[in-house]
Design a protein around this motif. Structure first.
Motif, PDB file in Angstrom:
ATOM      1  N   LEU A   1      23.718  60.798  20.463  1.00  0.00           N
ATOM      2  CA  LEU A   1      25.042  60.248  20.731  1.00  0.00           C
ATOM      3  C   LEU A   1      25.303  60.132  22.233  1.00  0.00           C
ATOM      4  O   LEU A   1      25.933  59.174  22.683  1.00  0.00           O
ATOM      5  N   GLY A   2      24.818  61.090  22.989  1.00  0.00           N
ATOM      6  CA  GLY A   2      24.991  61.021  24.442  1.00  0.00           C
ATOM      7  C   GLY A   2      24.296  59.820  25.033  1.00  0.00           C
ATOM      8  O   GLY A   2      24.821  59.172  25.955  1.00  0.00           O
ATOM      9  N   TRP A   3      23.122  59.497  24.508  1.00  0.00           N
ATOM     10  CA  TRP A   3      22.384  58.324  24.991  1.00  0.00           C
ATOM     11  C   TRP A   3      23.129  57.045  24.626  1.00  0.00           C
ATOM     12  O   TRP A   3      23.247  56.135  25.457  1.00  0.00           O
ATOM     13  N   LEU A   4      23.649  56.986  23.406  1.00  0.00           N
ATOM     14  CA  LEU A   4      24.413  55.807  22.997  1.00  0.00           C
ATOM     15  C   LEU A   4      25.670  55.656  23.851  1.00  0.00           C
ATOM     16  O   LEU A   4      26.043  54.541  24.233  1.00  0.00           O
ATOM     17  N   ALA A   5      26.312  56.768  24.176  1.00  0.00           N
ATOM     18  CA  ALA A   5      27.503  56.704  25.025  1.00  0.00           C
ATOM     19  C   ALA A   5      27.155  56.162  26.403  1.00  0.00           C
ATOM     20  O   ALA A   5      27.906  55.369  26.987  1.00  0.00           O
ATOM     21  N   ALA A   6      25.996  56.571  26.926  1.00  0.00           N
ATOM     22  CA  ALA A   6      25.563  56.079  28.236  1.00  0.00           C
ATOM     23  C   ALA A   6      25.282  54.583  28.191  1.00  0.00           C
ATOM     24  O   ALA A   6      25.625  53.847  29.131  1.00  0.00           O
ATOM     25  N   GLN A   7      24.682  54.106  27.093  1.00  0.00           N
ATOM     26  CA  GLN A   7      24.414  52.673  26.972  1.00  0.00           C
ATOM     27  C   GLN A   7      25.709  51.886  26.877  1.00  0.00           C
ATOM     28  O   GLN A   7      25.835  50.791  27.428  1.00  0.00           O
ATOM     29  N   ALA A   8      26.687  52.458  26.193  1.00  0.00           N
ATOM     30  CA  ALA A   8      27.982  51.776  26.064  1.00  0.00           C
ATOM     31  C   ALA A   8      28.709  51.721  27.398  1.00  0.00           C
ATOM     32  O   ALA A   8      29.424  50.757  27.689  1.00  0.00           O
ATOM     33  N   ALA A   9      28.523  52.750  28.228  1.00  0.00           N
ATOM     34  CA  ALA A   9      29.218  52.803  29.517  1.00  0.00           C
ATOM     35  C   ALA A   9      28.693  51.766  30.490  1.00  0.00           C
ATOM     36  O   ALA A   9      29.391  51.345  31.408  1.00  0.00           O
ATOM     37  N   GLY A  10      27.427  51.352  30.322  1.00  0.00           N
ATOM     38  CA  GLY A  10      26.856  50.326  31.192  1.00  0.00           C
ATOM     39  C   GLY A  10      26.017  50.932  32.294  1.00  0.00           C
ATOM     40  O   GLY A  10      26.049  52.139  32.558  1.00  0.00           O
ATOM     41  N   VAL A  11      25.290  50.063  32.969  1.00  0.00           N
ATOM     42  CA  VAL A  11      24.299  50.528  33.932  1.00  0.00           C
ATOM     43  C   VAL A  11      24.933  51.167  35.157  1.00  0.00           C
ATOM     44  O   VAL A  11      24.377  52.097  35.750  1.00  0.00           O
ATOM     45  N   THR A  12      26.115  50.708  35.570  1.00  0.00           N
ATOM     46  CA  THR A  12      26.703  51.277  36.784  1.00  0.00           C
ATOM     47  C   THR A  12      27.160  52.717  36.585  1.00  0.00           C
ATOM     48  O   THR A  12      27.271  53.473  37.552  1.00  0.00           O
ATOM     49  N   ALA A  13      27.419  53.113  35.331  1.00  0.00           N
ATOM     50  CA  ALA A  13      27.765  54.505  35.079  1.00  0.00           C
ATOM     51  C   ALA A  13      26.555  55.405  35.302  1.00  0.00           C
ATOM     52  O   ALA A  13      26.683  56.551  35.737  1.00  0.00           O
ATOM     53  N   GLN A  14      25.371  54.885  34.980  1.00  0.00           N
ATOM     54  CA  GLN A  14      24.143  55.637  35.175  1.00  0.00           C
ATOM     55  C   GLN A  14      23.593  55.457  36.583  1.00  0.00           C
ATOM     56  O   GLN A  14      22.934  56.344  37.119  1.00  0.00           O
ATOM     57  N   ARG A  15      23.843  54.303  37.180  1.00  0.00           N
ATOM     58  CA  ARG A  15      23.340  53.987  38.513  1.00  0.00           C
ATOM     59  C   ARG A  15      24.508  53.545  39.391  1.00  0.00           C
ATOM     60  O   ARG A  15      24.734  52.352  39.605  1.00  0.00           O
ATOM     61  N   PRO A  16      25.313  54.494  39.887  1.00  0.00           N
ATOM     62  CA  PRO A  16      26.506  54.113  40.657  1.00  0.00           C
ATOM     63  C   PRO A  16      26.194  53.303  41.901  1.00  0.00           C
ATOM     64  O   PRO A  16      27.077  52.621  42.431  1.00  0.00           O
ATOM     65  N   GLU A  17      24.953  53.358  42.395  1.00  0.00           N
ATOM     66  CA  GLU A  17      24.611  52.550  43.567  1.00  0.00           C
ATOM     67  C   GLU A  17      24.673  51.056  43.268  1.00  0.00           C
ATOM     68  O   GLU A  17      24.702  50.234  44.199  1.00  0.00           O
ATOM     69  N   LEU A  18      24.713  50.676  41.986  1.00  0.00           N
ATOM     70  CA  LEU A  18      24.800  49.261  41.620  1.00  0.00           C
ATOM     71  C   LEU A  18      26.242  48.754  41.589  1.00  0.00           C
ATOM     72  O   LEU A  18      26.481  47.569  41.389  1.00  0.00           O
ATOM     73  N   GLU A  19      27.193  49.649  41.792  1.00  0.00           N
ATOM     74  CA  GLU A  19      28.606  49.265  41.788  1.00  0.00           C
ATOM     75  C   GLU A  19      29.006  48.726  43.160  1.00  0.00           C
ATOM     76  O   GLU A  19      28.856  49.407  44.174  1.00  0.00           O
ATOM     77  N   ARG A  20      29.513  47.521  43.199  1.00  0.00           N
ATOM     78  CA  ARG A  20      29.921  46.916  44.471  1.00  0.00           C
ATOM     79  C   ARG A  20      31.312  47.381  44.883  1.00  0.00           C
ATOM     80  O   ARG A  20      32.205  47.503  44.061  1.00  0.00           O
ATOM     81  N   ARG A  21      31.466  47.617  46.181  1.00  0.00           N
ATOM     82  CA  ARG A  21      32.779  47.898  46.756  1.00  0.00           C
ATOM     83  C   ARG A  21      32.994  46.895  47.880  1.00  0.00           C
ATOM     84  O   ARG A  21      32.440  47.043  48.962  1.00  0.00           O
ATOM     85  N   LEU A  22      33.781  45.863  47.568  1.00  0.00           N
ATOM     86  CA  LEU A  22      33.964  44.776  48.527  1.00  0.00           C
ATOM     87  C   LEU A  22      34.981  45.155  49.598  1.00  0.00           C
ATOM     88  O   LEU A  22      35.927  45.898  49.352  1.00  0.00           O
TER      89      LEU A  22
END
Length: 381
Positions: free
Chosen positions: A90-111
């Motif tokens: 379930l934890g893995w499914l929750a991570a997939q639902a949250a999207g890649v930026t939740a797992q890889r915050p460096e992919l989140e843009r801050r303009l």
């Protein structure tokens, strides 16, 4: 009956033949397609590498879920016509639902659009080289901010020739070009590149005529000028978003028109054609390419393209969009060359010599360094 481990994060688990539905205790509902689940069965992955052992054509075209049950933090699924089922954490499914930026915050843009309102030391990552070298968590925080903001700074980098390469090894992999592993930015007689003159340089990205375009750039201040030679930076992604909103037609033209870029010197003849603003399949801005010194607009393109080209160029001239600062000796600026435009004010080298060293880093290696470091730190804890 769902176990306490299951209900800790999932309030309710149900299914249709086509999908698994999970209502999360923290709020929200996620739906996972049966075919996607079938494609992610753990037993169909190599245990060591995690790489897939089957191809999509080896899977049923439309697998139908027969039963679903939860137990000990897992969802167990069986499919019609298949003897083997599968279990998903379930934890893995929750991570997939949250999207890649939740797992890889460096992919989140801050303009950051209004660069003139910002202070480099206050609003961007700024750390001493020794700390980044000795403290993995400090390095991860610095790398994450670099990726999110597109720019970050190091200080107290030794003012020695090639010291930039040691600092760069903490950030990513240095890419060699016709300049070598590093290049010197200082005034020379009859320069082949205007960067090697006293002239001010408008905002630009480096080397849009290369394949691939250098991903990140590092500039190390060895000797700075007390008068002039200030560094200028602007967030190209924020400027692109501003252009899309303020002038949709100009945005359409600069994202759909291939612009030729050309550079020639005694040891290089480089050419590439690409739009000034590059988009993903989803329409998101993925790169900005702007270097007025090397643009060679085609004669057939000119009538329709020039107004849009001029509109974008005018935005780069507006002081409110520019972050301006004077680097001190030993400071090192690192920035995403596909996102952040850079330039400088003019100076007089006869009175005050100015010397920077630079290098390029592959873009994927910078993001990889952040992701790998995050994974290693997580494994330790």
């Amino acid at each position: 009956m769902a176990s306490s481990a299951s209900t800790a994060i999932a309030a309710r688990v149900s299914s249709t033949p086509e999908a698994l539905i999970i209502e999360w205790r923290a709020g929200g509902v996620s739906e996972f397609a049966s075919l996607w689940l079938r494609d992610n069965v753990r037993e169909d992955r190599d245990a060591a590498s995690g790489q897939r052992l089957v191809d999509v054509v080896d899977l049923p075209a439309a697998p139908r879920i027969r039963t679903v049950r939860t137990d000990d933090g897992r969802v167990h699924i069986e499919w019609e016509g298949e003897a083997r089922g599968a279990a998903f954490e379930l934890g893995w499914l929750a991570a997939q639902a949250a999207g890649v930026t939740a797992q890889r915050p460096e992919l989140e843009r801050r303009l950051w659009l209004e660069g003139a309102r910002l202070d480099a030391r206050r609003d961007f990552a700024w750390a001493e080289l020794a700390l980044v070298r000795s403290d993995p968590r400090a390095r991860l925080g610095w790398l994450t901010r670099l990726a999110q903001d597109g720019i970050a700074f190091l200080e107290s980098v030794p003012c020695d020739a090639s010291a930039i390469l040691g600092a760069a090894s903490l950030i990513g992999r240095v890419a060699e070009t016709n300049y070598g592993l590093l290049f010197d930015v200082r005034t020379v007689p009859q320069p082949e590149n205007l960067a090697y003159s006293d002239l001010g340089l408008g905002l630009h990205t480096d080397n849009p005529y290369r394949e691939p375009v250098p991903g990140f750039q590092a500039l190390h201040a060895l000797v700075t000028s007390p008068e002039g030679g200030d560094s200028l930076f602007a967030d190209g992604f924020a400027l692109a978003a501003h252009l899309r909103e303020s002038d949709p037609e100009a945005f359409r033209l600069v994202t759909t028109t291939a612009v030729p870029f050309h550079y020639r010197s005694a040891d290089a003849e480089l050419y590439a054609a690409r739009p000034l603003i590059q988009l993903s399949c989803e329409g998101e801005v993925t790169a900005v390419h702007y270097n007025n010194r090397s643009i060679r607009v085609g004669a057939q393109t000119a009538p329709d393209f020039y107004p849009a080209y001029r509109r974008f160029a005018a935005l780069l001239r507006e002081p409110r969009f520019q972050l301006q600062l004077k680097l001190a000796d030993g400071d090192l600026a690192v920035f995403d060359n596909l996102r952040v435009l850079h330039g400088r004010t003019a100076f007089t080298s006869a009175q005050h010599p100015r010397h920077l060293q630079g290098c390029y880093l592959t873009r994927d290696s910078v993001f990889s360094e952040a992701g790998l470091l995050r994974r290693k730190l997580a494994e330790r804890t």
